[in-house]
Write a protein that holds these residues in place. Structure first.
Motif, mmCIF file in Angstrom:
data_model
loop_
_atom_site.group_PDB
_atom_site.id
_atom_site.type_symbol
_atom_site.label_atom_id
_atom_site.label_comp_id
_atom_site.label_asym_id
_atom_site.label_seq_id
_atom_site.Cartn_x
_atom_site.Cartn_y
_atom_site.Cartn_z
ATOM 1 N N CYS A 77 57.342 41.050 51.159
ATOM 2 C CA CYS A 77 57.341 41.250 49.707
ATOM 3 C C CYS A 77 58.274 40.211 49.110
ATOM 4 O O CYS A 77 59.494 40.397 49.082
ATOM 5 N N LYS A 90 53.255 40.914 47.085
ATOM 6 C CA LYS A 90 53.195 41.653 48.346
ATOM 7 C C LYS A 90 52.025 41.130 49.166
ATOM 8 O O LYS A 90 50.903 41.070 48.672
ATOM 9 N N SER A 104 45.963 40.823 52.864
ATOM 10 C CA SER A 104 45.882 41.533 51.595
ATOM 11 C C SER A 104 47.034 41.049 50.731
ATOM 12 O O SER A 104 48.164 40.959 51.200
ATOM 13 N N SER A 106 48.854 41.341 46.700
ATOM 14 C CA SER A 106 48.920 41.926 45.361
ATOM 15 C C SER A 106 50.104 41.309 44.637
ATOM 16 O O SER A 106 51.006 40.749 45.253
ATOM 17 N N GLY A 107 50.081 41.396 43.332
ATOM 18 C CA GLY A 107 51.167 40.859 42.531
ATOM 19 C C GLY A 107 50.806 39.555 41.847
ATOM 20 O O GLY A 107 51.635 38.956 41.165
ATOM 21 N N ASN A 113 43.919 35.674 40.941
ATOM 22 C CA ASN A 113 42.956 36.465 41.707
ATOM 23 C C ASN A 113 41.575 35.810 41.666
ATOM 24 O O ASN A 113 40.882 35.746 42.673
ATOM 25 N N SER A 128 38.022 42.079 46.159
ATOM 26 C CA SER A 128 39.047 42.785 45.413
ATOM 27 C C SER A 128 38.941 44.267 45.728
ATOM 28 O O SER A 128 37.856 44.837 45.707
ATOM 29 N N SER A 131 43.930 46.665 42.923
ATOM 30 C CA SER A 131 44.685 45.502 42.440
ATOM 31 C C SER A 131 44.970 44.514 43.571
ATOM 32 O O SER A 131 45.545 43.471 43.341
ATOM 33 N N ASP A 132 44.539 44.840 44.786
ATOM 34 C CA ASP A 132 44.747 43.960 45.936
ATOM 35 C C ASP A 132 43.551 43.048 46.128
ATOM 36 O O ASP A 132 42.419 43.413 45.834
ATOM 37 N N HIS A 134 41.658 41.121 49.231
ATOM 38 C CA HIS A 134 41.551 41.076 50.685
ATOM 39 C C HIS A 134 40.848 39.778 51.064
ATOM 40 O O HIS A 134 39.754 39.507 50.579
#
Length: 169
Positions: A77, A90, A104, A106-107, A113, A128, A131-132, A134
């Motif tokens: 993180c 993350k 994965s 996120s952030g 994205n 997607s 909110s992650d 992959h």
């Protein structure tokens, strides 16, 4: 019934075997995750070095150690700390349900994205999930480039915002 010592010895041996298999799995996963996330960790470390230079007033990047979490994912993180704001990125590496290992993340905001998973056309390369994002485990270099842009934009935006407010006053 078997003797108490036989039961205890058999149980001890089974526990030791299970520990050995688990430790071997975790060691292998850490090696694979370190390899897959190396481009991202390398770029974040380089940028953290710049921020750690003497006379830096723009902030810091912390949390760059990849670790195995309780769910058997390699995770890190990265915390981007600016003068007034903070952003967390993350990243996890590990097995997807019933499939191969994935990365994965996120952030990131929607713009980044979209670079990683541009609509439905990117379904073969990533997807997607909430909110992650992959990604296939082989896309670490591409992810590193996007993360580099996120970090640059994060710190540059703070500088521009401060100079804008200073010019207004």
């Amino acid at each position: 019934m078997a003797r108490a010592n036989d039961v205890k010895d058999r149980f001890r041996a089974r526990l030791q075997d299970a520990d050995a298999r688990s430790n071997d799995f975790r060691r292998k996963l850490l090696e694979e995750g370190t390899r897959a996330l190396e481009p991202v960790v390398d770029v974040l470390n380089l940028m953290a070095e710049v921020l750690n230079e003497e006379d830096n007033v723009h902030g810091s990047i912390t949390g760059l150690e990849a670790k195995i979490d309780q769910d058997n994912f390699i995770s890190l993180c990265a915390k981007l700390r600016g003068t007034d704001t903070e952003q967390k990125i993350k990243i996890k590496y590990g097995p997807e349900l019933g499939g191969s290992n994935t990365i994965s993340v996120s952030g990131l905001n929607q713009r980044y994205n979209e670079r990683l998973v541009p609509g439905a056309a990117g379904a073969a390369l990533g997807r997607s999930v909430g909110s992650d994002i992959h990604l296939d485990e082989n896309r670490g270099t591409e992810l590193a480039e996007v993360v580099r842009e996120v970090v640059e934009d994060f710190y540059a935006a703070q500088i521009e915002q401060r100079s804008h407010f200073a010019a207004v006053q």
